[in-house]
Design an enzyme around this catalytic site. Structure first.
Site, short mmCIF file in Angstrom:
data_model
loop_
_atom_site.label_atom_id
_atom_site.label_comp_id
_atom_site.label_asym_id
_atom_site.label_seq_id
_atom_site.Cartn_x
_atom_site.Cartn_y
_atom_site.Cartn_z
N LYS A 13 -52.32 -29.97 -94.70
CA LYS A 13 -52.87 -28.79 -94.01
C LYS A 13 -54.00 -29.20 -93.04
O LYS A 13 -53.97 -28.82 -91.88
CB LYS A 13 -53.42 -27.77 -95.02
CG LYS A 13 -52.39 -27.21 -95.97
CD LYS A 13 -52.99 -26.17 -96.90
CE LYS A 13 -54.04 -26.72 -97.85
NZ LYS A 13 -53.54 -27.73 -98.81
N ARG A 89 -55.70 -18.42 -101.75
CA ARG A 89 -55.16 -19.31 -102.78
C ARG A 89 -54.86 -18.54 -104.06
O ARG A 89 -54.40 -19.14 -105.04
CB ARG A 89 -56.20 -20.39 -103.08
CG ARG A 89 -55.89 -21.73 -102.44
CD ARG A 89 -56.78 -22.75 -103.09
NE ARG A 89 -56.48 -24.10 -102.75
CZ ARG A 89 -57.16 -24.82 -101.86
NH1 ARG A 89 -58.13 -24.27 -101.16
NH2 ARG A 89 -56.86 -26.09 -101.67
N ARG A 128 -56.50 -40.72 -99.65
CA ARG A 128 -57.18 -39.96 -98.58
C ARG A 128 -58.61 -40.47 -98.39
O ARG A 128 -59.36 -40.63 -99.36
CB ARG A 128 -57.19 -38.47 -98.94
CG ARG A 128 -58.07 -37.65 -97.99
CD ARG A 128 -57.69 -36.19 -97.97
NE ARG A 128 -57.89 -35.49 -99.22
CZ ARG A 128 -57.53 -34.21 -99.41
NH1 ARG A 128 -56.94 -33.53 -98.44
NH2 ARG A 128 -57.75 -33.64 -100.56
N ARG A 156 -63.07 -38.16 -101.34
CA ARG A 156 -63.54 -36.89 -101.91
C ARG A 156 -63.63 -37.01 -103.43
O ARG A 156 -62.74 -37.54 -104.07
CB ARG A 156 -62.58 -35.76 -101.53
CG ARG A 156 -62.97 -35.09 -100.22
CD ARG A 156 -61.94 -34.13 -99.73
NE ARG A 156 -61.50 -33.15 -100.73
CZ ARG A 156 -60.67 -32.16 -100.45
NH1 ARG A 156 -60.18 -32.01 -99.24
NH2 ARG A 156 -60.31 -31.30 -101.39
N ARG A 167 -55.93 -29.77 -110.15
CA ARG A 167 -55.82 -29.04 -108.88
C ARG A 167 -54.36 -28.71 -108.57
O ARG A 167 -54.06 -27.61 -108.11
CB ARG A 167 -56.39 -29.89 -107.73
CG ARG A 167 -57.91 -29.88 -107.72
CD ARG A 167 -58.44 -30.90 -106.75
NE ARG A 167 -58.07 -30.64 -105.38
CZ ARG A 167 -57.92 -31.59 -104.46
NH1 ARG A 167 -58.09 -32.85 -104.77
NH2 ARG A 167 -57.62 -31.26 -103.23
P1 ADP Z 1 -54.45 -30.98 -97.32
O1 ADP Z 1 -55.44 -30.50 -96.29
O2 ADP Z 1 -53.20 -30.17 -97.35
O3 ADP Z 1 -55.04 -31.17 -98.68
P2 ADP Z 1 -54.57 -33.50 -95.83
O4 ADP Z 1 -54.25 -33.09 -94.42
O5 ADP Z 1 -55.98 -33.83 -96.13
O6 ADP Z 1 -53.95 -32.43 -96.87
O7 ADP Z 1 -53.62 -34.76 -96.17
C1 ADP Z 1 -53.74 -35.43 -97.44
C2 ADP Z 1 -53.61 -36.96 -97.22
O8 ADP Z 1 -52.27 -37.25 -96.84
C3 ADP Z 1 -54.51 -37.49 -96.11
O9 ADP Z 1 -54.96 -38.78 -96.50
C4 ADP Z 1 -53.57 -37.57 -94.89
O10 ADP Z 1 -53.97 -38.60 -94.00
C5 ADP Z 1 -52.23 -37.85 -95.53
N1 ADP Z 1 -51.11 -37.20 -94.83
C6 ADP Z 1 -51.10 -36.00 -94.22
N2 ADP Z 1 -49.88 -35.72 -93.71
C7 ADP Z 1 -49.08 -36.78 -94.04
C8 ADP Z 1 -47.71 -37.11 -93.79
N3 ADP Z 1 -46.90 -36.27 -93.12
N4 ADP Z 1 -47.23 -38.27 -94.29
C9 ADP Z 1 -48.05 -39.11 -94.98
N5 ADP Z 1 -49.35 -38.88 -95.23
C10 ADP Z 1 -49.87 -37.73 -94.76
P1 AMP Z 2 -59.44 -27.99 -100.15
O1 AMP Z 2 -60.35 -28.75 -99.25
O2 AMP Z 2 -58.74 -26.85 -99.45
O3 AMP Z 2 -58.48 -28.89 -100.91
O4 AMP Z 2 -60.37 -27.28 -101.26
C1 AMP Z 2 -61.17 -28.05 -102.14
C2 AMP Z 2 -61.60 -27.20 -103.31
O5 AMP Z 2 -62.42 -26.09 -102.87
C3 AMP Z 2 -60.47 -26.53 -104.11
O6 AMP Z 2 -59.91 -27.40 -105.09
C4 AMP Z 2 -61.19 -25.34 -104.75
O7 AMP Z 2 -61.98 -25.73 -105.85
C5 AMP Z 2 -62.16 -24.92 -103.63
N1 AMP Z 2 -61.50 -23.92 -102.76
C6 AMP Z 2 -61.11 -24.09 -101.46
N2 AMP Z 2 -60.53 -22.97 -100.99
C7 AMP Z 2 -60.54 -22.08 -102.02
C8 AMP Z 2 -60.06 -20.75 -102.19
N3 AMP Z 2 -59.43 -20.10 -101.20
N4 AMP Z 2 -60.25 -20.15 -103.39
C9 AMP Z 2 -60.88 -20.77 -104.40
N5 AMP Z 2 -61.34 -22.03 -104.32
C10 AMP Z 2 -61.17 -22.68 -103.15
#
Ligand code: ADP
Ligand code: AMP
Length: 212
Positions: A13, A89, A128, A156, A167
């Site tokens: 995302k 969420r 990541r 993170r 999660r």
């Molecule tokens: P989200 O925001 O949904 O939690 P991220 O965009 O942070 O996901 O992506 C999670 C990890 O996977 C990051 O380290 C990113 O660089 C990697 N990633 C994202 N899209 C892809 C993809 N299509 N293929 C492989 N790795 C990816």
């Molecule tokens: P994210 O960066 O979107 O993966 O969010 C990291 C963490 O923040 C999640 O695991 C939750 O603990 C909290 N969080 C983010 N968005 C929400 C949401 N819409 N509702 C509740 N908790 C959230």
């Protein structure tokens, strides 16, 4: 354009949101980023959020709905449109969002749903890395930064394996009813997320060009 981007943690995302924002100039609203900023500043809300985030749990709806409402009510949103990332969420958050948008006179144009094989998520989350200065997201193997220097990046806290499992469980349980809600409204566009980052974006772009 007023958009949501959905998908399990690690679906991509944030990675795709950065590209969407750059190409379509909408405001990026990430509740995860907002909580991390509040935690870094050690605000009261940040400390409260941290107690949930560190365990892989969701921050309570009343807190989360409040920060989203406040941000959506700001003047730039009606001009630029928005991309909400990480919200809603829970189904209650989805209902709250419907109300907030109605109050503000804003219509949702589409929901981008990035579908990935859950087996690939652990590998994505454990690799990541985030650039300290810009907050940009990379991956040690799948999307390595040019000129990588370890000290410039951090992992993170909630990407550690113990937290990741919780999660994923929480988000899988909550996600389906939210998607069903938006499918009923005919807003959902499913995107195949198990492909190269740029190919995922090509598919998203096709959808957004039509919505524009
Ligand atoms: P989200 O925001 O949904 O939690 P991220 O965009 O942070 O996901 O992506 C999670 C990890 O996977 C990051 O380290 C990113 O660089 C990697 N990633 C994202 N899209 C892809 C993809 N299509 N293929 C492989 N790795 C990816
Ligand atoms: P994210 O960066 O979107 O993966 O969010 C990291 C963490 O923040 C999640 O695991 C939750 O603990 C909290 N969080 C983010 N968005 C929400 C949401 N819409 N509702 C509740 N908790 C959230």
């Amino acid at each position: 354009m007023n958009l949501l981007i959905m998908g399990l943690p690690g679906a991509g995302k944030g990675t795709q949101a950065a590209k969407i924002v750059e190409n379509f100039k909408v405001a990026h609203i990430s509740t995860g980023d907002m909580f991390r900023a509040a935690m870094a500043n050690q605000t009261e809300m940040g400390l409260l959020a941290k107690s949930y985030i560190d365990k892989g749990e969701l921050v309570p709806d009343n807190v989360t709905n409040g920060i989203v409402k406040e941000r959506l009510a700001q003047a730039d949103i009606k001009e630029s449109g928005f991309l909400l990332d990480g919200f809603p969420r829970t189904i209650d958050q989805a209902h709250a969002l419907d109300e907030i948008l109605e109050e503000l006179g804003i219509k949702l144009d589409g929901v981008i749903n990035i579908e990935v094989d859950p087996n690939s998520l652990l590998e994505r989350l454990s690799g990541r890395i985030i650039h300290r200065e810009t907050g940009e997201t990379f991956h040690k193997v799948f999307n390595p930064p040019v000129d990588y220097k370890e000290e410039d990046y951090y992992q993170r806290e909630d990407d550690k394996p113990e937290t990741v499992k919780r999660r994923l469980d929480v988000n899988i349980a909550q996600g389906e009813p939210i998607l069903a809600h938006y499918r009923q409204m005919n807003l959902v566009h499913d995107i195949q997320g198990n492909q190269d980052i740029n190919d995922v974006f090509t598919d998203i772009k096709k959808v957004l060009e039509k919505l524009k």
